[in-house]
Motif scaffolding. Structure first.
Motif, PDB file in Angstrom:
ATOM      1  N   LEU A  84      55.106 -26.863  15.179  1.00  0.00           N
ATOM      2  CA  LEU A  84      55.503 -27.071  13.789  1.00  0.00           C
ATOM      3  C   LEU A  84      56.026 -25.780  13.181  1.00  0.00           C
ATOM      4  CD1 LEU A  84      55.669 -28.981  11.372  1.00  0.00           C
ATOM      5  CD2 LEU A  84      53.297 -28.372  10.818  1.00  0.00           C
ATOM      6  N   SER A  85      55.398 -24.674  13.548  1.00  0.00           N
ATOM      7  CA  SER A  85      55.885 -23.381  13.081  1.00  0.00           C
ATOM      8  C   SER A  85      57.282 -23.103  13.637  1.00  0.00           C
ATOM      9  CB  SER A  85      54.928 -22.263  13.490  1.00  0.00           C
ATOM     10  OG  SER A  85      55.006 -21.982  14.874  1.00  0.00           O
ATOM     11  N   MET A  86      57.530 -23.586  14.868  1.00  0.00           N
ATOM     12  CA  MET A  86      58.843 -23.402  15.476  1.00  0.00           C
ATOM     13  C   MET A  86      59.877 -24.358  14.882  1.00  0.00           C
ATOM     14  SD  MET A  86      57.584 -22.961  19.436  1.00  0.00           S
ATOM     15  CE  MET A  86      59.238 -23.077  20.124  1.00  0.00           C
ATOM     16  N   VAL A  87      59.408 -25.412  14.226  1.00  0.00           N
ATOM     17  CA  VAL A  87      60.321 -26.272  13.476  1.00  0.00           C
ATOM     18  C   VAL A  87      60.724 -25.591  12.174  1.00  0.00           C
ATOM     19  CG1 VAL A  87      60.518 -28.443  12.198  1.00  0.00           C
ATOM     20  CG2 VAL A  87      59.416 -28.426  14.440  1.00  0.00           C
ATOM     21  N   ILE A  88      59.727 -25.064  11.489  1.00  0.00           N
ATOM     22  CA  ILE A  88      59.951 -24.481  10.167  1.00  0.00           C
ATOM     23  C   ILE A  88      60.622 -23.119  10.255  1.00  0.00           C
ATOM     24  CG2 ILE A  88      58.770 -23.599   8.117  1.00  0.00           C
ATOM     25  CD1 ILE A  88      56.633 -25.763   8.602  1.00  0.00           C
ATOM     26  N   SER A  89      60.083 -22.259  11.124  1.00  0.00           N
ATOM     27  CA  SER A  89      60.533 -20.869  11.148  1.00  0.00           C
ATOM     28  C   SER A  89      62.018 -20.695  11.473  1.00  0.00           C
ATOM     29  CB  SER A  89      59.682 -20.063  12.130  1.00  0.00           C
ATOM     30  OG  SER A  89      59.857 -18.682  11.933  1.00  0.00           O
ATOM     31  N   LEU A 126      68.991 -26.185  16.916  1.00  0.00           N
ATOM     32  CA  LEU A 126      68.597 -26.395  18.309  1.00  0.00           C
ATOM     33  C   LEU A 126      67.151 -25.968  18.549  1.00  0.00           C
ATOM     34  CD1 LEU A 126      71.817 -25.184  20.177  1.00  0.00           C
ATOM     35  CD2 LEU A 126      71.087 -27.531  19.784  1.00  0.00           C
ATOM     36  N   SER A 127      66.779 -24.827  17.973  1.00  0.00           N
ATOM     37  CA  SER A 127      65.397 -24.362  18.130  1.00  0.00           C
ATOM     38  C   SER A 127      64.418 -25.306  17.450  1.00  0.00           C
ATOM     39  CB  SER A 127      65.251 -22.955  17.532  1.00  0.00           C
ATOM     40  OG  SER A 127      66.014 -22.017  18.256  1.00  0.00           O
ATOM     41  N   THR A 128      64.822 -25.837  16.303  1.00  0.00           N
ATOM     42  CA  THR A 128      63.959 -26.759  15.572  1.00  0.00           C
ATOM     43  C   THR A 128      63.776 -28.063  16.332  1.00  0.00           C
ATOM     44  OG1 THR A 128      64.571 -25.819  13.435  1.00  0.00           O
ATOM     45  CG2 THR A 128      63.718 -28.076  13.432  1.00  0.00           C
ATOM     46  N   ALA A 129      64.850 -28.575  16.949  1.00  0.00           N
ATOM     47  CA  ALA A 129      64.744 -29.803  17.743  1.00  0.00           C
ATOM     48  C   ALA A 129      63.781 -29.602  18.909  1.00  0.00           C
ATOM     49  CB  ALA A 129      66.120 -30.213  18.259  1.00  0.00           C
ATOM     50  N   PHE A 130      63.882 -28.462  19.571  1.00  0.00           N
ATOM     51  CA  PHE A 130      62.977 -28.114  20.676  1.00  0.00           C
ATOM     52  C   PHE A 130      61.531 -28.108  20.185  1.00  0.00           C
ATOM     53  CE2 PHE A 130      60.731 -25.115  23.392  1.00  0.00           C
ATOM     54  CZ  PHE A 130      61.201 -25.395  24.666  1.00  0.00           C
ATOM     55  N   ALA A 131      61.320 -27.456  19.038  1.00  0.00           N
ATOM     56  CA  ALA A 131      59.967 -27.315  18.516  1.00  0.00           C
ATOM     57  C   ALA A 131      59.412 -28.626  17.970  1.00  0.00           C
ATOM     58  CB  ALA A 131      59.954 -26.246  17.429  1.00  0.00           C
ATOM     59  N   ALA A 132      60.284 -29.439  17.359  1.00  0.00           N
ATOM     60  CA  ALA A 132      59.828 -30.720  16.809  1.00  0.00           C
ATOM     61  C   ALA A 132      59.250 -31.610  17.901  1.00  0.00           C
ATOM     62  CB  ALA A 132      60.978 -31.430  16.097  1.00  0.00           C
ATOM     63  N   LEU A 142      46.682 -27.199  18.716  1.00  0.00           N
ATOM     64  CA  LEU A 142      47.204 -25.836  18.610  1.00  0.00           C
ATOM     65  C   LEU A 142      48.675 -25.776  19.039  1.00  0.00           C
ATOM     66  CD1 LEU A 142      44.213 -23.675  19.927  1.00  0.00           C
ATOM     67  CD2 LEU A 142      44.875 -24.152  17.561  1.00  0.00           C
ATOM     68  N   THR A 143      49.000 -26.526  20.096  1.00  0.00           N
ATOM     69  CA  THR A 143      50.397 -26.589  20.519  1.00  0.00           C
ATOM     70  C   THR A 143      51.264 -27.211  19.430  1.00  0.00           C
ATOM     71  OG1 THR A 143      49.835 -26.731  22.868  1.00  0.00           O
ATOM     72  CG2 THR A 143      51.999 -27.557  22.233  1.00  0.00           C
ATOM     73  N   SER A 144      50.750 -28.256  18.783  1.00  0.00           N
ATOM     74  CA  SER A 144      51.501 -28.902  17.707  1.00  0.00           C
ATOM     75  C   SER A 144      51.695 -27.966  16.522  1.00  0.00           C
ATOM     76  CB  SER A 144      50.798 -30.174  17.241  1.00  0.00           C
ATOM     77  OG  SER A 144      51.064 -31.235  18.123  1.00  0.00           O
ATOM     78  N   LEU A 145      50.645 -27.228  16.171  1.00  0.00           N
ATOM     79  CA  LEU A 145      50.775 -26.285  15.062  1.00  0.00           C
ATOM     80  C   LEU A 145      51.785 -25.190  15.392  1.00  0.00           C
ATOM     81  CD1 LEU A 145      47.069 -25.860  13.905  1.00  0.00           C
ATOM     82  CD2 LEU A 145      48.913 -27.072  12.724  1.00  0.00           C
ATOM     83  N   HIS A 146      51.715 -24.711  16.629  1.00  0.00           N
ATOM     84  CA  HIS A 146      52.700 -23.711  17.054  1.00  0.00           C
ATOM     85  C   HIS A 146      54.103 -24.304  17.025  1.00  0.00           C
ATOM     86  CE1 HIS A 146      54.228 -20.178  19.098  1.00  0.00           C
ATOM     87  NE2 HIS A 146      54.826 -20.964  19.974  1.00  0.00           N
ATOM     88  N   TYR A 158      50.186 -17.564  11.194  1.00  0.00           N
ATOM     89  CA  TYR A 158      50.526 -16.511  12.147  1.00  0.00           C
ATOM     90  C   TYR A 158      51.723 -16.928  13.002  1.00  0.00           C
ATOM     91  CZ  TYR A 158      50.206 -13.318  16.095  1.00  0.00           C
ATOM     92  OH  TYR A 158      50.511 -12.390  17.063  1.00  0.00           O
ATOM     93  N   SER A 159      51.706 -18.183  13.469  1.00  0.00           N
ATOM     94  CA  SER A 159      52.788 -18.661  14.338  1.00  0.00           C
ATOM     95  C   SER A 159      54.123 -18.705  13.601  1.00  0.00           C
ATOM     96  CB  SER A 159      52.438 -20.056  14.882  1.00  0.00           C
ATOM     97  OG  SER A 159      51.283 -20.006  15.692  1.00  0.00           O
ATOM     98  N   VAL A 160      54.116 -19.158  12.343  1.00  0.00           N
ATOM     99  CA  VAL A 160      55.363 -19.199  11.570  1.00  0.00           C
ATOM    100  C   VAL A 160      55.936 -17.804  11.420  1.00  0.00           C
ATOM    101  CG1 VAL A 160      56.387 -19.684   9.316  1.00  0.00           C
ATOM    102  CG2 VAL A 160      54.786 -21.300  10.310  1.00  0.00           C
ATOM    103  N   SER A 161      55.087 -16.851  11.095  1.00  0.00           N
ATOM    104  CA  SER A 161      55.583 -15.490  10.855  1.00  0.00           C
ATOM    105  C   SER A 161      56.053 -14.827  12.141  1.00  0.00           C
ATOM    106  CB  SER A 161      54.493 -14.644  10.190  1.00  0.00           C
ATOM    107  OG  SER A 161      53.351 -14.537  11.014  1.00  0.00           O
TER     108      SER A 161
END
Length: 399
Positions: free
Chosen positions: A347-352, A48-54, A341-345, A223-226
Motif C-alpha cells: 500500500l505504501s508502494m501504491v501511495i508513495s 507502473l510502480s503503483t500498479a505493481f504495488a497495488a 505486513l506485505t500488504s502495508l508495504h 516508515y514504508s511510505v517514507s
C-alpha cells in the motif's frame, strides 16, 4: 535447512529485482514506448510502480493465507514459475499498456515476501526471528543490488535485455526450489483457507486486534511510505539534479543495495542483541531523518554517493519491526501477519510513487515557482517523524 534457506532467500532476491531492475531503464523505456518529456515519464513511472504495488497489496494476504493452508512450498514455486513468464512478456512489450499488464502480473507474483517471511517464522526460535528476518532483508538488498546493476549494465544492449536476464534467473530459481524446498506447515499449524480473512482489509483487522499490534502496523506503514521515496524518484531525481546516466543510476542503487544487505545481513544481529529491537529501530529512523534532510537540498552527486552508507544504516528498522510484531502473534497466524505486513508495504508502494513522483514533477519543472527536485525527501522526512513519534508511544505484547 541450509538449501531451503538459500532457496527462500533467492526467491526474495528475485522479488527485489522486480523493483530494482526497471529503475535505471525506466525513464528511457517509457520515453521509448510512449514519448514525451522526462517529467511525463516520471508520472507514467509512478503509475507502473503503483500498479505493481497495488497487486502486492491485494495479493499479499491472499498468498499469506494460502501458504497457511496449502504450504509455503506450493505458493513460492507457482509464483516463481509465473514470474519467469511475466518477464518474457515485459521483454517483448511494445506499448505502455502491455508494460502495465506486465507490472500487474509481476506485482502478484512478487507478493510472496509474506510467504518467505512466514517460512522464516516457522523455522526460527523467538530469539532468532530478528536475525532471520534480517537475512530476508539482506536478500532483498542483494536483489536491489543486482536489479539496478543488471538494468544499468545491460541497458547498453537495449532496454529489454534486463528482462530476459531476469526471466532466466527466475526460471533457474524455480527449478532449484523443486529439488530442495520442503514443507514447513504441519497439520498442527495448518489453517483452512478463508477468502474472508484473505481480504486485505479483514486480514488487517484480524491482526490489528491482537494486543499492542495496531500502533506497530501504523509505524510500519509510515516508515514504508517514507522509505519508498528512494526507488520512486531516484532515477528521475539524479537525472535532473546531477545529470546521471542509466549506468550511474544503476551503480548508485547497487551501492545502496550492498549497504542495505550488509546492514540487514550482518549489523541487525549484534544491534538487536546489544541494543534490543526498540533502540535499534530508534537509531535506524534517526539515520533516515538525517539522510532525507541532506538529500533534499543536495546539488553534488559525489556527496550523494558518500551519503549512501548513512542511508543504508536505517535498514535495521524493517527486520526489527517484523521481529516485534512476529513475537506478538500466534504461530497459526504467522502467514497472515506477514501477508498484512506485505500488504502495508505494498500500500505504501501504491501511495508513495504517485505522491513522490507528482511532487518531483511539480518542483522539477523549469517554470516552477520553487525549483527543488529534492522536495519529495522533505515529505518523506515529515512522514518518518510522525512514525517515529508514534513508535515511541507503542508497546506490543508478546504472545
Amino acid at each position: 535447512m541450509r538449501l531451503p534457506f538459500l532457496f527462500v532467500l533467492g526467491t526474495v532476491m528475485i522479488d527485489a529485482m522486480g523493483i530494482g531492475l526497471v529503475l535505471p531503464i525506466m525513464p528511457e523505456l517509457i520515453v521509448e514506448v510512449q514519448g514525451g518529456t522526462l517529467a511525463d515519464a516520471a508520472i507514467w513511472g509512478g503509475v507502473l510502480s503503483t500498479a505493481f504495488a497495488a497487486m502486492q497489496f491485494v495479493f499479499g494476504p491472499i498468498l499469506g493465507n494460502l501458504s497457511d493452508a496449502y504450504g509455503r512450498r506450493t505458493v513460492l514455486l507457482v509464483s516463481l514459475f509465473v514470474m519467469s513468464l511475466d518477464y518474457v512478456v515485459m521483454a517483448i512489450a511494445g506499448s505502455i499498456w502491455l508494460l502495465l499488464a506486465g507490472r500487474i502480473v509481476g506485482g502478484i507474483t512478487a507478493a510472496t515476501h509474506a510467504t518467505a517471511a512466514a517460512f522464516m517464522a516457522d523455522v526460527s526460535k523467538p530469539h532468532e526471528k530478528a536475525a532471520n528476518f534480517g537475512l530476508l532483508g539482506a536478500a532483498f538488498g542483494v536483489g536491489f543490488v543486482l536489479g539496478p546493476v543488471i538494468g544499468g549494465l545491460l541497458s547498453e544492449y537495449g532496454t529489454r535485455a534486463p528482462f530476459w536476464a531476469a526471466a532466466a534467473l527466475s526460471a533457474l530459481t524455480f527449478l532449484g526450489g523443486l529439488l530442495v524446498m520442503p514443507e514447513t506447515v504441519t497439520d498442527k499449524t495448518r489453517r483452512a483457507f478463508s477468502l474472508r480473512r484473505a481480504n486485505p482489509v479483514n486480514s488487517l483487522r484480524a491482526i490489528a486486534s491482537l494486543p499492542g499490534i495496531r500502533p506497530m502496523l501504523w509505524v510500519y506503514f509510515l516508515y514504508s511510505v517514507s522509505i519508498y521515496v528512494y526507488p520512486a524518484i531516484w532515477a528521475y531525481f539524479t537525472t535532473e539534479r546531477f545529470g546521471w546516466s542509466p549506468q550511474m543510476i544503476g551503480l548508485s542503487l547497487g551501492l545502496y543495495g550492498i549497504g542495505m544487505a550488509a546492514v540487514q545481513g550482518g549489523l541487525i544481529r549484534p544491534a538487536t542483541r546489544y541494543l534490543g529491537e526498540r533502540v535499534t529501530i530508534i537509531y535506524g529512523m534517526a539515520f533516515e531523518v538525517v539522510s532525507f534532510l541532506l538529500l533534499a537540498f543536495l546539488t553534488n552527486g559525489f556527496i550523494a554517493l558518500m551519503l549512501i552508507p548513512i542511508t543504508a544504516a536505517g535498514a535495521v528498522v524493517t527486520p526489527a519491526l517484523q521481529a516485534l510484531t512476529s513475537r506478538a502473534t500466534p504461530d497459526s497466524q504467522q502467514g497472515e501477519l506477514q501477508g498484512v505486513l506485505t500488504s502495508l508495504h505494498a500500500l505504501s508502494m501504491v501511495i508513495s510513487p504517485l505522491v513522490m513522483t507528482s511532487v518531483f514533477a511539480h518542483f522539477a519543472k523549469p517554470e516552477a515557482a520553487i525549483y527543488l527536485p529534492g522536495a519529495p525527501f522533505l515529505l518523506a522526512l515529515l512522514l518518518m517523524v510522525v512514525g517515529f513519534a508514534l513508535f515511541l508511544r507503542s508497546r506490543p505484547v508478546v504472545a
